[in-house]
Write an enzyme that holds these catalytic residues in place. Structure first.
Site, mmCIF file in Angstrom:
data_model
loop_
_atom_site.group_PDB
_atom_site.id
_atom_site.type_symbol
_atom_site.label_atom_id
_atom_site.label_comp_id
_atom_site.label_asym_id
_atom_site.label_seq_id
_atom_site.Cartn_x
_atom_site.Cartn_y
_atom_site.Cartn_z
ATOM 1 N N GLY A 176 0.862 -1.184 0.000
ATOM 2 C CA GLY A 176 0.000 0.000 0.000
ATOM 3 C C GLY A 176 0.890 1.223 0.000
ATOM 4 C CG ASN A 201 -10.103 -0.853 4.041
ATOM 5 O OD1 ASN A 201 -10.102 -0.641 2.824
ATOM 6 N ND2 ASN A 201 -9.918 0.110 4.921
ATOM 7 N N GLY A 211 0.358 4.344 -0.386
ATOM 8 C CA GLY A 211 -0.368 5.609 -0.198
ATOM 9 C C GLY A 211 0.379 6.506 0.784
ATOM 10 C CB VAL A 242 -0.225 5.347 6.076
ATOM 11 C CG1 VAL A 242 0.416 4.526 7.181
ATOM 12 C CG2 VAL A 242 -1.268 6.296 6.656
ATOM 13 N N GLY A 243 1.789 4.421 3.853
ATOM 14 C CA GLY A 243 2.836 3.472 3.427
ATOM 15 C C GLY A 243 4.128 4.177 3.050
ATOM 16 N NE ARG A 283 -3.803 11.011 16.466
ATOM 17 C CZ ARG A 283 -4.469 10.345 15.538
ATOM 18 N NH1 ARG A 283 -5.437 9.513 15.885
ATOM 19 N NH2 ARG A 283 -4.185 10.513 14.267
ATOM 20 C CG HIS A 299 -6.772 3.022 16.200
ATOM 21 N ND1 HIS A 299 -6.392 4.207 16.778
ATOM 22 C CD2 HIS A 299 -6.739 3.243 14.843
ATOM 23 C CE1 HIS A 299 -6.129 5.095 15.826
ATOM 24 N NE2 HIS A 299 -6.345 4.540 14.656
HETATM 25 C C1 2OP Z 1 -6.009 7.926 12.790
HETATM 26 O O1 2OP Z 1 -6.516 7.817 13.894
HETATM 27 C C2 2OP Z 1 -5.694 6.865 10.570
HETATM 28 O O2 2OP Z 1 -6.819 5.732 12.289
HETATM 29 C C3 2OP Z 1 -5.854 6.675 11.974
HETATM 30 O O3 2OP Z 1 -5.570 8.995 12.372
#
Ligand code: 2OP
Length: 319
Positions: free
Chosen positions: A9, A95, A11, A13-14, A151, A175
């Protein structure tokens, strides 16, 4: 020892993962994408980057899965990313098939690799990858809560007016919307945050962590890539250098926290064998109930996308 990392992938992220792996001098990289020109174009740009910096690592792009043969680690970052107003779970039908196909190819061409799943919804797709590859659970790692933890660390540091390096933060569960900020196990200068922050402050911080991913999408129109790229490279480093560092990752549990055959995001020791050990924290009754809600949500997501033949055990669970 020279290592090889395949990123499936190519993109946002990859390619960011590939960039960090190369800049940190961790391994040669092969970028795989169904759009071969995209993979080759990104690889060429990255090859020029390493040449510019005098880093002697190879990077190639391809649409042929055979080119990932012999990789030590495979990162699955293919698939559709969230757009504004979407939850991660809504991506499952789009996905699951992509991750299913890639997992078959990994089992065929990289039978000894450790797999890092990034595609969302990551906890459910960690299960799909584990099931389809047939790999032992320690070799299938989902990346998600590590991002939420970074975060949380940032948000707490800003709130307390300290640099992020003085904060340790842990998010676990899943997540997604059911993520759990573990204030009792998160610290500033070694002091638990649950002793410093009020209930109201903790609630607000958790909500901000939960909204962080969608806030990025709202502001710039597409999902995160810089922090995931850096975090996944940290995981790759922990594996290749056998660091035995603790990171929260998604892994199929085998009795830990009272669950078996279910993927959940939990703190784990990461080393050369992937997940070397799962850290079982003591949970309060309320935390146990929240973890149950996270497990329930992941199971419901899996049931939406997977036929009973593939995961009868998921259909039989009564959580
Ligand atoms: C995010 O939380 C892409 O799931 C990812 O930003």
């Amino acid at each position: 020892m020279r290592y090889r990392v395949a990123v499936v992938g190519a993109g946002r992220v990859g390619t960011e993962v590939a960039k960090h792996v190369l800049l940190s001098r961790l391994a040669d990289v092969v970028l795989i994408d169904i759009d071969g020109n995209r993979a080759r174009g990104e690889a060429l740009d990255l090859a020029h980057m390493v040449s510019m910096l005098g880093i002697d690592l190879d990077v190639v792009g391809s649409s042929d899965y055979r080119d990932m043969s012999g990789s030590d680690i495979v990162v699955i970052s293919a698939g559709i990313a969230r757009s504004a107003g979407m939850t991660r779970e809504q991506l499952i039908s789009a996905n699951a098939g992509t991750v299913y196909t890639i997992s078959e190819k990994i089992a065929e061409y990289c039978p000894k690799a450790i797999v890092i799943v990034v595609t969302n919804p990551v906890d459910a797709l960690t299960f799909v990858t584990w099931k389809v590859t047939g790999f032992k659970r320690n070799r299938v790692i989902g990346f998600g809560s590590m991002l939420d933890s970074a975060r949380m660390k940032y948000i707490v540091a800003k709130k307390l007016g300290v640099p992020p390096s003085r904060v340790d933060a842990l998010v676990m569960g899943e997540h997604g919307e059911a993520m759990m900020c573990m204030f009792r196990y998160s610290t500033v200068d070694g002091k638990p945050l649950s002793e410093i922050l009020s209930d109201e402050e903790m609630k607000r911080i958790e909500e901000e962590v939960r909204r962080s991913g969608s806030e990025i999408i709202r502001l710039r129109g597409h999902s995160s890539n810089h922090a995931p790229g850096a975090g996944i490279a940290q995981l790759i480093k922990a594996i290749l250098s056998d660091e035995k560092k603790i990171y929260p990752v998604s892994v199929v549990l085998d009795g830990e926290y009272g669950y078996r055959g279910i993927p959940l995001s939990v703190p784990a020791v990461i080393g050369r064998n992937g997940v070397e050990k799962i850290i079982e924290l003591e949970l309060t009754l309320e935390e146990k109930e929240r973890l149950r809600q996270a497990a329930k949500k992941i199971i419901e997501t899996l049931r939406c996308a997977l036929p009973r033949e593939l995961c009868a055990e998921i259909y039989e669970l009564n959580i």
